[in-house]
Design a protein around this motif. Structure first.
Motif, short mmCIF file in Angstrom:
data_model
loop_
_atom_site.label_atom_id
_atom_site.label_comp_id
_atom_site.label_asym_id
_atom_site.label_seq_id
_atom_site.Cartn_x
_atom_site.Cartn_y
_atom_site.Cartn_z
N TRP A 3 -0.09 5.86 -11.18
CA TRP A 3 0.58 4.56 -11.29
C TRP A 3 0.87 4.15 -12.73
O TRP A 3 1.76 3.32 -12.97
N ARG A 42 -6.49 0.50 -8.27
CA ARG A 42 -7.21 0.63 -6.99
C ARG A 42 -6.21 0.44 -5.85
O ARG A 42 -6.11 -0.64 -5.27
N VAL A 43 -5.46 1.50 -5.60
CA VAL A 43 -4.38 1.46 -4.62
C VAL A 43 -4.73 2.38 -3.46
O VAL A 43 -5.15 3.52 -3.67
N THR A 44 -4.58 1.88 -2.25
CA THR A 44 -4.81 2.72 -1.07
C THR A 44 -3.66 2.52 -0.08
O THR A 44 -3.06 1.44 -0.03
N GLN A 45 -3.39 3.55 0.68
CA GLN A 45 -2.36 3.41 1.71
C GLN A 45 -2.89 2.52 2.83
O GLN A 45 -4.06 2.60 3.20
N ALA A 46 -2.01 1.68 3.34
CA ALA A 46 -2.44 0.72 4.37
C ALA A 46 -1.88 1.14 5.73
O ALA A 46 -0.86 1.78 5.81
N MET A 69 -2.69 12.34 -5.71
CA MET A 69 -2.83 10.92 -6.04
C MET A 69 -1.69 10.48 -6.97
O MET A 69 -1.41 11.14 -7.97
N PHE A 112 0.90 -0.32 1.23
CA PHE A 112 -0.22 -0.11 0.31
C PHE A 112 -1.03 -1.39 0.16
O PHE A 112 -0.48 -2.49 0.24
N HIS A 113 -2.33 -1.19 -0.07
CA HIS A 113 -3.18 -2.28 -0.55
C HIS A 113 -3.47 -2.06 -2.03
O HIS A 113 -3.70 -0.92 -2.45
#
Lengths: 262, 262, 262
Positions: free
Chosen positions: A4, A258-262, A1, A177-178
């Motif tokens: 950030w 709160r980051v996720t791959q898009a 992870m 990313f979102h």
């Protein structure tokens, strides 16, 4: 992870001087936001000095919110200098689709290869040629509707493209990313989007553009969440938001991004 | 009894895009005030785009606070477009009597038939030809001294004329109202008068000018009363005022508006 | 012991109209700061009216923060008018050393004999010809490093020179004072230095320049100390600072000013 918060720590260590050519509505808020975050903003936009200043500043941001002929000439001069020197710079195409003057100015700036383009969904749709419903400065489209356009724009320009809204979307045309941090009161405070552009500029100094942009958006959205915890309306939200930008630590950003791959 | 809160409810339902050509001091506050109230402000003033934008915006406001030659040209272009289209527009003649440049600009704009003219007593006296003591932007005259001048100005121009101060006075030349809402701290926060002009513009969309203006003033003054309940000085007043604009409901405005026929 | 609160009392009694030609970032804050303190600010800078206004205003301030060609012409016109009339005026040489355009503009204004020059250490060093490390608007030098330069500049120009920072230094070339009031959060709020220039302008009306400047700085720094007592970050500090400017009494300034001869 990915951690950030480290991007925030790096930005604060750099405390970069960032040249901003921005609109009259945003100048004061943007300066306060950047100072609170740990950067050193300079609002320098006169034709007579803009290129000289862009010749030594480590980052530049350009926002077309309140245009005029002289300002457009300054924007082009500064962007050319930044591109020639390899200085990272951010384009904020405010209300890009609203008038012919804005469409032409935005297109001329995009051609000068911004490192990052940050806008709301309507603005990114306008730049990507997909047309947009928005005539004002507030987004009339949802972020999701602009994701395909953002990828196309990123591939066509080589820029990182950031679409900000309820859930942000950032892409370099390949990876994406979102970022889910943020709060519904943020669009009720004027110039928070414009000011975010300055934060992205500060994060770009010495950091890879895609990751720097994602981290800047997570940090900024998280400050909005903190502000909402005490705010009683958009006035006190704005005040608490600036406090939160100063008080948030890299560790808190690492824990709460709160980051996720898009 | 007129239900003044209904005008607020209508404005919020419309959430109108309002084009504002205003001064540098007011731009940020005005945008925040309008967003908090429920409108969508756009600060668009460049000669290159001002008429195009005025061609689709449902309301326009023009404020002469920080003039220059180019801005005057933009103001005249936008006002002509609005008048030709029948778009409601508001003139805010800041410090109209202070210099020759201001007197001439204000006169040229009045000739373009604003829907509403909103100013302090000194400004309305200057426009009505009655002369005024004020040289700065703060009123040197009381509202009561400007009421006859306001009626004359309204009859001569066909505009609704609003004189704001401790007790506001609004007239279309025939009918007239006093609005007693407000608080003594309001003149200690810069640009609250200028920002009120934007609120009046937002209320004008789809509503009769005299009633819309009275309702906007009652709502605005009531927000000042709410802010004063918690403020510790003009700084915290400004913050609480924006919160109150967002939090006030139409029902509260209906219940607490202090409007009388004059 | 000098009673520094008396200068505040005199300023409030005068409630002077002060013409300010300042930068876009500072305009709103400066107006709020001046209103809270008890003065009447007017932001009038257009070539078409700047000299006419300077012909009747009792004090003038000029800040070169966001320059352009037209603004420089206005600044020179206003400064010439003030000098010819004997009107006190303050020069704020923002980022004076950063670009050729700024160096030349600052030099032309200094030649018009400002009553007071107020800047940070880097700016005063740039004006005194001693060179400076600062490229942005934030000081890269400490006040102590600029004291000799400030004395030289004061003797060369006849101006009172104020160097503001952690401990301020004010001199007329012969006498000098240190002012220890202030708080470390102040440089994190944009335009507080620019706004102080307006406060100095207001204090100059009818008061001796050296003493008026020292008193203005003590009052201003003390408001920062008051704000820090409740602030949770730079956002709430800015709000509390404006409250404190309004609430501080002359007696409190007299009791809590930390001024020593240097």
């Amino acid at each position: 992870m990915t951690d950030w918060g480290q991007n925030l720590a790096t930005m604060r260590r750099n405390a970069p001087l960032v040249q901003n050519i921005t609109n009259y509505v945003a100048m004061n808020v943007m300066a306060n936001v950047m100072l609170a975050a740990g950067a050193s903003p300079a609002m320098v936009h006169a034709e007579e000095e803009v290129a000289e200043f862009a010749g030594f500043t480590p980052a530049l941001t350009i926002n077309i919110g309140t245009l005029s002929g002289a300002w457009v000439r300054s924007m082009l001069l500064a962007a050319k200098t930044a591109s020639a020197r390899g200085t990272p710079w951010v384009l904020d195409p405010v209300a890009a689709g609203a008038t012919t003057f804005r469409r032409e100015t935005a297109a001329a700036l995009v051609a000068l290869k911004p490192t990052v383009i940050r806008g709301n969904a309507s603005e990114i749709l306008a730049l990507s040629g997909a047309g947009a419903a928005g005539k004002g400065v507030d987004a009339a489209d949802a972020v999701g509707q602009a994701e395909a356009g953002a990828r196309t724009l990123a591939r066509a320009t080589g820029s990182v493209v950031a679409v900000t809204g309820a859930v942000d979307f950032v892409t370099d045309g390949t990876r994406a990313f979102h970022i889910a941090n943020g709060h519904a009161t943020m669009p009720l405070v004027t110039a928070l989007g414009c000011s975010l552009t300055g934060i992205v500029g500060a994060f770009l100094v010495g950091q890879p553009p895609l990751e720097a942009t994602v981290a800047a958006l997570a940090y900024y959205g998280l400050a909005g969440e903190c502000a909402a915890a005490t705010a009683k309306g958009p006035g006190s939200f704005a005040t608490a938001f600036v406090d939160a930008l100063a008080n948030l630590t890299p560790a808190e950003v690492s824990a709460r991004a709160r980051v996720t791959q898009a």
